[in-house]
Design a protein around this motif. Structure first.
Motif, PDB file in Angstrom:
ATOM      1  N   LYS A 137       0.767  -1.244   0.065  1.00 51.95           N
ATOM      2  CA  LYS A 137      -0.087   0.063  -0.046  1.00 51.95           C
ATOM      3  C   LYS A 137       0.986   1.215   0.047  1.00 51.95           C
ATOM      4  O   LYS A 137       0.503   2.259  -0.780  1.00 51.95           O
ATOM      5  CB  LYS A 137      -1.052   0.084   1.468  1.00 51.95           C
ATOM      6  CG  LYS A 137      -2.224  -0.920   1.057  1.00 51.95           C
ATOM      7  CD  LYS A 137      -3.118  -0.973   2.177  1.00 51.95           C
ATOM      8  CE  LYS A 137      -4.319  -2.015   1.914  1.00 51.95           C
ATOM      9  NZ  LYS A 137      -5.209  -1.778   2.780  1.00 51.95           N
ATOM     10  N   ALA A 140       2.313   1.629  -3.360  1.00 54.69           N
ATOM     11  CA  ALA A 140       1.421   2.226  -4.341  1.00 54.69           C
ATOM     12  C   ALA A 140       1.244   3.765  -4.262  1.00 54.69           C
ATOM     13  O   ALA A 140       1.317   4.570  -5.109  1.00 54.69           O
ATOM     14  CB  ALA A 140      -0.027   1.673  -4.172  1.00 54.69           C
ATOM     15  N   THR A 328      -3.335   4.743  -7.374  1.00 54.63           N
ATOM     16  CA  THR A 328      -2.918   4.496  -6.045  1.00 54.63           C
ATOM     17  C   THR A 328      -4.232   3.603  -5.212  1.00 54.63           C
ATOM     18  O   THR A 328      -3.588   2.741  -4.528  1.00 54.63           O
ATOM     19  CB  THR A 328      -2.478   5.593  -5.267  1.00 54.63           C
ATOM     20  OG1 THR A 328      -1.500   6.490  -5.822  1.00 54.63           O
ATOM     21  CG2 THR A 328      -2.305   5.252  -3.721  1.00 54.63           C
ATOM     22  N   MET A 331      -4.322   0.013  -7.227  1.00 51.74           N
ATOM     23  CA  MET A 331      -3.297  -0.820  -7.278  1.00 51.74           C
ATOM     24  C   MET A 331      -3.220  -1.964  -6.247  1.00 51.74           C
ATOM     25  O   MET A 331      -2.669  -3.166  -7.115  1.00 51.74           O
ATOM     26  CB  MET A 331      -2.123  -0.046  -7.251  1.00 51.74           C
ATOM     27  CG  MET A 331      -0.745  -0.791  -7.867  1.00 51.74           C
ATOM     28  SD  MET A 331       0.692   0.328  -7.596  1.00 51.74           S
ATOM     29  CE  MET A 331       1.946  -1.418  -7.688  1.00 51.74           C
ATOM     30  N   THR A 332      -3.496  -1.817  -5.373  1.00 53.48           N
ATOM     31  CA  THR A 332      -3.547  -3.085  -4.294  1.00 53.48           C
ATOM     32  C   THR A 332      -4.950  -3.766  -4.333  1.00 53.48           C
ATOM     33  O   THR A 332      -4.967  -4.747  -3.637  1.00 53.48           O
ATOM     34  CB  THR A 332      -3.545  -2.473  -2.984  1.00 53.48           C
ATOM     35  OG1 THR A 332      -4.548  -1.490  -2.612  1.00 53.48           O
ATOM     36  CG2 THR A 332      -2.073  -1.772  -2.877  1.00 53.48           C
ATOM     37  N   PRO A 336      -2.308  -4.947 -12.280  1.00 51.72           N
ATOM     38  CA  PRO A 336      -1.756  -3.827 -13.122  1.00 51.72           C
ATOM     39  C   PRO A 336      -2.327  -3.765 -14.159  1.00 51.72           C
ATOM     40  O   PRO A 336      -2.547  -2.575 -14.838  1.00 51.72           O
ATOM     41  CB  PRO A 336      -0.385  -3.952 -12.876  1.00 51.72           C
ATOM     42  CG  PRO A 336      -0.154  -4.905 -11.592  1.00 51.72           C
ATOM     43  CD  PRO A 336      -1.173  -5.862 -11.523  1.00 51.72           C
ATOM     44  N   PRO A 384       1.103   2.189 -12.037  1.00 57.12           N
ATOM     45  CA  PRO A 384       1.556   0.918 -11.990  1.00 57.12           C
ATOM     46  C   PRO A 384       2.814   0.748 -12.862  1.00 57.12           C
ATOM     47  O   PRO A 384       3.657  -0.173 -12.386  1.00 57.12           O
ATOM     48  CB  PRO A 384       0.303   0.190 -12.334  1.00 57.12           C
ATOM     49  CG  PRO A 384      -0.327   1.004 -13.161  1.00 57.12           C
ATOM     50  CD  PRO A 384      -0.335   2.445 -12.664  1.00 57.12           C
ATOM     51  N   SER A 387       5.814   1.172 -10.995  1.00 59.59           N
ATOM     52  CA  SER A 387       5.969   0.414  -9.760  1.00 59.59           C
ATOM     53  C   SER A 387       6.515  -0.940 -10.389  1.00 59.59           C
ATOM     54  O   SER A 387       7.246  -1.516  -9.769  1.00 59.59           O
ATOM     55  CB  SER A 387       4.884   0.122  -9.198  1.00 59.59           C
ATOM     56  OG  SER A 387       5.143  -0.648  -7.944  1.00 59.59           O
ATOM     57  N   ARG A 480      -2.747  -8.662  -8.370  1.00 61.22           N
ATOM     58  CA  ARG A 480      -2.321  -7.339  -7.568  1.00 61.22           C
ATOM     59  C   ARG A 480      -1.654  -7.922  -6.308  1.00 61.22           C
ATOM     60  O   ARG A 480      -1.399  -9.180  -6.006  1.00 61.22           O
ATOM     61  CB  ARG A 480      -3.752  -7.024  -7.057  1.00 61.22           C
ATOM     62  CG  ARG A 480      -4.914  -8.186  -6.207  1.00 61.22           C
ATOM     63  CD  ARG A 480      -6.028  -7.627  -5.612  1.00 61.22           C
ATOM     64  NE  ARG A 480      -6.565  -8.642  -4.971  1.00 61.22           N
ATOM     65  CZ  ARG A 480      -6.590  -8.802  -3.793  1.00 61.22           C
ATOM     66  NH1 ARG A 480      -5.668  -8.047  -2.786  1.00 61.22           N
ATOM     67  NH2 ARG A 480      -7.262  -9.744  -3.108  1.00 61.22           N
TER      68      ARG A 480
END
Length: 508
Positions: A137, A140, A328, A331-332, A336, A384, A387, A480
């Protein structure tokens, strides 16, 4: 690595560190567009010829694009914090030299130096985030902020460049980097605590450095030259052939040496490969649009540099919203690819609106919603993507994996500017040929032809964004964060939540 080391508490200063990393990233991204606004004034003051003016942009692009992989490897070898601080100090000194330039040689030299230090700074910044933020988290949120800056900073540069050029003078578009760099370097020195054991102390791969640098320089220069000299120009063709030979040789060498500059495992993992390819394509579309809209607003609509900059605000707002609010928050919760694919498609819809440009297009009815959708889509997808650049990567490879993101953006920018400009120029020429016999006002005909060329090129940008969406959906198969689905370094079947513990920088 011991269980204790793997599960160590995160750095308590990581959010302060993010502020300085984000500031440095903003400076680098701003510089990509802020100088474009200042170029006409600088050209006049320094007596730079029309034939040589492109080198203000090209000198930076060649040094930055050519040395990014080397910079990423240096970050892994020296330590990311040290590389980051050195890059900032060097960038500030090079910016001071550019602001004080008295002739074209000083200007070109300062731009090349900015590119050299930018190539150290950019991959070090992204890889610091990768090794400092390990909770899904928090990661993200951190990459949401970073993605918003990476995507929207170029448009901010247009606003700032317009203000500085119109109300001060072009030299301030260089001097403005100095306070950014000093604050970011001081903050990084005192705040950033790089995790121990994350360096890659293997010997430097000199053949890889030479081949990758020359290959990327040849590729970027080939596209840059194609914009001005044409695709059939002998030197342009020679550059592309040289780039192909050098980069193929680079891949062969990297597959055989003991300590490669770019371990092929960084490229061949399908999620990272999908990010590099789809992001590069999206940048092609976006960079071309920046150029066309800037010309359209200033030449056709008669906007001042400052007003032009503010006209890009909807795109900035969209990017910040897409990255920090949509990307954000989701994303969790979702894989993605379900952010990147739809994000690029939303951007394509925004781009599709902009194909309607003509001499009398309403800013409020067409350009504003088009840019807002483009920003929302790009922001949602960029977050994403940034990341996933270090998806499943070991800390020792974080620098070079981060450098690959910057390389895909830099090469994408060079391709986008050259390719879409060429398409626009061809469409403009065809429009003049078709309508010259019936035209009563040659000046009006030229404006109509130019806008027709822009619209034709933007249609291509729409197709490129759709292709980016398709690649993201097809190649990126990681689940995820915290789920067992998707492919990591160990493959699709077993890259589960335990990977988050074993390799702290995983983002899936």
């Amino acid at each position: 690595m011991s269980k204790t080391a793997d599960t160590a508490l995160p750095d308590p200063s990581r959010w302060k560190a993010l502020a300085f990393i984000a500031l440095a990233q903003l400076m680098v991204v701003l510089d990509a567009t802020i100088v474009n606004i200042a170029l006409p004034s600088a050209q006049t003051d320094l007596g730079i010829s029309d034939g040589n003016k492109q080198w203000v942009i090209t000198a930076y692009a060649l040094a930055f694009g050519g040395l990014l992989l080397f910079g990423g490897r240096i970050a892994d070898l020296w330590g990311r914090k040290r590389t980051f601080v050195v890059g900032l100090i060097g960038f500030a000194l090079a910016s001071a030299l550019g602001g004080a330039a008295q002739n074209e040689a000083m200007m070109f030299g300062s731009r090349a130096l900015q590119g050299v230090f930018g190539a150290l700074l950019a991959p070090a910044a992204l890889s610091l985030l990768a090794v400092m933020f390990t909770d899904a988290k928090e990661r993200a949120k951190a990459f949401g902020i970073y993605g918003a800056i990476a995507g929207g900073g170029g448009a901010v540069g247009l606003i700032l460049g317009g203000f500085l050029t119109e109300y001060l003078n072009w030299r301030w578009t260089f001097f403005v980097n100095i306070p950014f760099a000093i604050v970011a370097a001081a903050g990084a020195y005192f705040v950033i605590r790089e995790p121990s054991g994350a360096r890659n102390r293997a010997p430097l791969d000199i053949p890889g450095v030479v081949l990758s640098t020359l290959g990327l320089v040849a590729l970027v220069y080939g596209f840059t030259r194609a914009e001005s000299a044409g695709w059939s120009d002998a030197l342009t063709v020679s550059m592309f052939i040289a780039a192909a030979v050098l980069l193929v040789t680079f891949v062969v060498v990297e597959s055989r040496v003991k300590s490669p500059l770019l371990p092929l495992r960084v490229l061949t993992e399908r999620n990272r490969g999908g990010v590099y390819l789809s992001l590069g394509l999206a940048i092609i579309a976006m960079f071309g649009l920046f150029l066309f809209l800037t010309y359209y607003l200033q030449v056709v609509k008669g906007y001042s540099p400052v007003r032009t900059g503010f006209a890009f605000m909807p795109m900035i707002v969209g990017m910040i919203t897409g990255s920090t609010q949509i990307g954000t928050r989701l994303m969790t919760r979702v894989p993605p690819r379900l952010l990147m694919g739809p994000g690029f498609l939303v951007a394509a819809v925004g781009m599709l609106l902009l194909t309607q440009l003509d001499l009398n297009t309403s800013y409020t009815a067409v350009i504003l919603p088009g840019m807002l959708l483009l920003g929302l889509g790009m922001g949602t997808a960029f977050m994403p993507a940034m990341s996933l650049a270090t998806h499943g990567i070991e800390p020792r490879d974080a620098g070079v994996a981060s450098a690959m993101v910057n390389t895909s953006q830099q090469v994408g920018g060079a391709i986008g500017t050259a390719l879409l400009n060429t398409i626009a120029a061809s469409a403009t020429t065809a429009y003049v040929a078709d309508h010259a016999a019936r035209a009563t006002d040659p000046e009006l005909l030229q404006l109509q032809a130019m806008v027709s060329g822009f619209a034709a090129a933007i249609w291509w940008a729409v197709g490129i964004l759709v292709a980016a969406a398709a690649i993201a959906i097809a190649l990126i198969n990681t689940g995820r964060p915290g789920t067992g689905s998707g492919g990591g370094e160990r493959g699709a079947s077993d890259a589960g939540a335990d990977e988050e513990v074993r390799i702290p920088v995983v983002a899936h």
